[in-house]
Motif scaffolding. Structure first.
Motif, PDB file in Angstrom:
ATOM      1  N   ILE A 290       0.791  -1.228   0.000  1.00  0.00           N
ATOM      2  CA  ILE A 290       0.000   0.000   0.000  1.00  0.00           C
ATOM      3  C   ILE A 290       0.838   1.300   0.000  1.00  0.00           C
ATOM      4  O   ILE A 290       0.276   2.384   0.138  1.00  0.00           O
TER       5      ILE A 290
ATOM      6  N   ALA B 228       3.265   2.894  13.290  1.00  0.00           N
ATOM      7  CA  ALA B 228       4.318   3.599  14.039  1.00  0.00           C
ATOM      8  C   ALA B 228       4.618   2.879  15.348  1.00  0.00           C
ATOM      9  O   ALA B 228       5.781   2.613  15.670  1.00  0.00           O
TER      10      ALA B 228
ATOM     11  N   ASP C  81      -3.599  -0.953  23.021  1.00  0.00           N
ATOM     12  CA  ASP C  81      -4.448  -0.327  21.990  1.00  0.00           C
ATOM     13  C   ASP C  81      -5.901  -0.397  22.421  1.00  0.00           C
ATOM     14  O   ASP C  81      -6.328  -1.352  23.055  1.00  0.00           O
TER      15      ASP C  81
ATOM     16  N   ASN D 245      -8.349  -0.661  20.362  1.00  0.00           N
ATOM     17  CA  ASN D 245      -9.069  -1.590  19.482  1.00  0.00           C
ATOM     18  C   ASN D 245      -8.937  -3.028  19.961  1.00  0.00           C
ATOM     19  O   ASN D 245      -8.153  -3.332  20.857  1.00  0.00           O
TER      20      ASN D 245
ATOM     21  N   LEU E 204      -4.763   1.949  11.457  1.00  0.00           N
ATOM     22  CA  LEU E 204      -5.480   2.169  10.194  1.00  0.00           C
ATOM     23  C   LEU E 204      -5.197   1.076   9.166  1.00  0.00           C
ATOM     24  O   LEU E 204      -5.961   0.901   8.223  1.00  0.00           O
TER      25      LEU E 204
ATOM     26  N   LYS F  64      -7.170  -3.725  -0.514  1.00  0.00           N
ATOM     27  CA  LYS F  64      -5.799  -3.226  -0.673  1.00  0.00           C
ATOM     28  C   LYS F  64      -4.830  -3.990   0.224  1.00  0.00           C
ATOM     29  O   LYS F  64      -3.674  -4.176  -0.118  1.00  0.00           O
TER      30      LYS F  64
ATOM     31  N   LEU G 171      -6.509   4.603  26.566  1.00  0.00           N
ATOM     32  CA  LEU G 171      -5.750   5.326  27.588  1.00  0.00           C
ATOM     33  C   LEU G 171      -5.792   6.822  27.337  1.00  0.00           C
ATOM     34  O   LEU G 171      -5.702   7.274  26.188  1.00  0.00           O
TER      35      LEU G 171
ATOM     36  N   ASP H 120       1.703   9.395  12.989  1.00  0.00           N
ATOM     37  CA  ASP H 120       0.733  10.457  12.696  1.00  0.00           C
ATOM     38  C   ASP H 120       0.451  11.298  13.941  1.00  0.00           C
ATOM     39  O   ASP H 120       0.116  12.477  13.823  1.00  0.00           O
TER      40      ASP H 120
ATOM     41  N   SER I 119      -0.468  11.048   7.503  1.00  0.00           N
ATOM     42  CA  SER I 119       0.579  10.879   6.501  1.00  0.00           C
ATOM     43  C   SER I 119       0.470   9.514   5.853  1.00  0.00           C
ATOM     44  O   SER I 119      -0.620   9.105   5.433  1.00  0.00           O
TER      45      SER I 119
ATOM     46  N   VAL J  65       1.874   5.196   5.655  1.00  0.00           N
ATOM     47  CA  VAL J  65       2.356   4.058   6.447  1.00  0.00           C
ATOM     48  C   VAL J  65       3.883   4.047   6.471  1.00  0.00           C
ATOM     49  O   VAL J  65       4.498   3.852   7.531  1.00  0.00           O
TER      50      VAL J  65
END
Ligand SMILES: Cc1cc2nc3c(=O)[nH]c(=O)nc-3n(C[C@H](O)[C@H](O)[C@H](O)COP(=O)(O)OP(=O)(O)OC[C@H]3O[C@@H](n4cnc5c(N)ncnc54)[C@H](O)[C@@H]3O)c2cc1C
Ligand code: SF4
Length: 462
Positions: free
Chosen positions: A96, A154, A173, A175, A181, A190, A216, A434, A440, A442
């Motif tokens: 990507i 990152a 995280d 998630n 992302l 993709k 957090l 980011d 920006s 990856v």
């Protein structure tokens, strides 16, 4: 440089996409692969320039000429070893990355046909997993701990680097799985998500700990925090790490606060994209919660890559029509004299999703959302033009023609993200990706994670 004349005799050959009629019925990756012979032949086109601009243009400093040469010679393991020295996740960038290197390739600058660096990178990474060159390493521990908040590229790059340097790394995280992302933004067509799972599994086996479902409050880490309760919660969650890396991305999407914004059927792009990726991972949503383009006229506001991802997703969900509007003018096709190298060429980009069918319009401003019984039915837009600003600076927007209505029963807002703001943090707290630089790419997130890992290591100098 295996074949010094290949660039004269071998044309650029891309693997291309699966046929549209086939690919729009599923969310599998659209890009195909070349056979081994063709792939090595493509690598032979690299001229090993004295000053390789590709290497300079890649934020990771990937040594394209060196791994292209090894690839041409069929030395796949050597190619992977060179690649992994500068790139933690070539299987992601190989899929990507917009390939900044290719727009700086001397072959691109002279003939318009760059070496297929991105595809070559992906091929090397895939062969490495297939043939077992991706081995599990067991770093010797140095007794220091680092907590990383955010498991996007990152945070993952920082974790990988610090783990290999011997730190005990825990990644938190909010998630339910890692990738940021990569997993909850970029569509599966993709980047298939098992590609992320495979890498996370390697990192776990190498000793990185992942803690999911932890949202957090990073402001509580500020040097002069006023969030005493959150600071206590943070301590309880993170333990006592020697350093902390914040890699939380750009959480706030740019909204369009014009009349009618409260109507049903208007969503931020990521609401659609992340939900679709979660559905493909097995999540279930009620009819009210589910965002779908099925049987709908879809309008995407924003002409960039996120907008393009919405288009591909809408096609696969069964939209009856898709229109994309953009406030800026249409960029030139092929070459733009206003952005000569080494600038990134501001030229028209047609993605695989655009090829699947979509009306694209430029110089369109959005005035108001129109609706009936609380549901969006269209958007009133104003064709515009941009005139040079006599005072310099941003051109001036002027009306060009009468306002008109674009019919739509699903509107997706893909207008970028706000730059994150952070309070001053204590000296053992670092910010990457980011979250530090704004929305920006990856490849830049990975580069930032790697350089923050170096800064953490220099700070803790075990
Ligand atoms: C739709 C879309 C498509 C894109 N396509 C491409 C592409 O094709 N190529 C490309 O190069 N770039 C693309 N990008 C950009 C790229 O995805 C980002 O630049 C990159 O992912 C940034 O990495 P990051 O690690 O800094 O942040 P992110 O990937 O955003 O990861 C941040 C992580 O931090 C977690 N987090 C945030 N806040 C908290 C908190 N308070 N507590 C705990 N965890 C938290 C999040 O859950 C997330 O997992 C795309 C972006 C979007 C939105
Ligand atoms: S990461 Fe991107 S810019 Fe760097 S070599 Fe790979 S494709 Fe090119």
């Amino acid at each position: 440089m295996g074949n010094p004349k290949a660039f004269l005799t071998v044309p650029r050959k891309e693997a291309g996409y699966r046929p549209v009629h086939d690919r729009i019925h599923d969310f599998g990756e659209v890009e195909q692969t070349l056979n081994t012979r063709d792939r090595q032949e493509q690598a032979s086109r690299c001229m090993d320039c004295g000053v390789p601009f590709c290497h300079w243009a890649c934020p990771l400093g990937n040594k394209d000429p060196e791994w292209n040469d090894a690839l041409y010679r069929g030395e796949w393991e050597t190619a992977y070893k060179i690649l992994k020295k500068t790139n933690d996740f070539p299987e992601f960038t190989g899929r990507i990355c917009p390939a900044l290197c290719e727009k700086s390739c001397v072959l691109y600058l002279t003939t318009g046909e760059a070496v297929t660096n991105r595809e070559n990178e992906c091929a090397i990474a895939e062969r490495a997993f297939l043939e077992g060159y991706v081995t599990i390493e067991h770093p010797v521990r140095n007794g220091k701990k680092v907590a990383i908040i955010g498991a996007g590229p990152a945070g993952l790059a920082a974790a990988n680097q610090l783990n290999h340097k011997g730190y005990e790394v825990t990644v938190f995280d909010r998630n339910e799985a890692a990738g940021g992302l990569l997993r909850y933004g970029i569509p599966n067509f993709k980047l298939n998500k098992p590609i992320i799972d495979r890498r996370i599994s390697v990192m776990e086996q190498e000793g990185v700990t992942f803690v999911y479902g932890k949202h957090l409050h990073v402001e509580a880490l500020a040097a002069d925090t006023t969030h005493a309760a959150e600071a206590e919660q943070m301590k309880a969650a993170l333990g006592t790490p020697d350093a902390i890396v914040i890699a939380t991305g750009t959480p706030t999407a740019r909204d369009l606060n014009i009349p009618g914004r409260e109507l049903k059927g208007i969503h931020l792009a990521l609401e659609l994209l992340s939900q679709q990726n979660r559905v493909l991972a097995g999540a279930e949503y009620s009819k009210e919660e589910r965002i779908t383009a099925k049987g709908k006229k879809v309008l995407v506001i924003g002409g960039g890559d996120t907008g393009s991802d919405c288009i591909g997703t809408a096609h696969r969900q069964g939209a009856t029509s898709v229109t994309q509007i953009e406030i800026m003018p249409q960029p030139p096709v092929g070459h733009n004299p206003a952005t000569p190298w080494p600038h990134w060429p501001a030229i028209l980009k047609t993605t695989s999703s655009h090829q699947e069918g979509c009306e694209r319009r430029w110089n369109i401003n959005t005035l108001e959302f129109l609706g009936k019984e609380g549901q969006v039915t269209g958007v009133r837009v104003q064709p515009i033009d941009w005139k040079p600003n006599p005072a310099g600076g941003r051109p001036i927007m002027v009306e060009a023609g009468e306002p008109e209505t674009v019919e739509a029963d699903l509107v997706l807002l893909a207008m970028g993200f706000l730059h994150p703001q952070h309070p001053p943090f204590p000296c053992n707290v670092f910010v990457a990706g980011d979250a530090a630089n704004g929305a920006s790419l990856v490849v830049r997130a990975i580069a930032s994670g790697r350089s923050v890992a170096e800064a953490v290591d220099a700070f803790l100098h075990p």
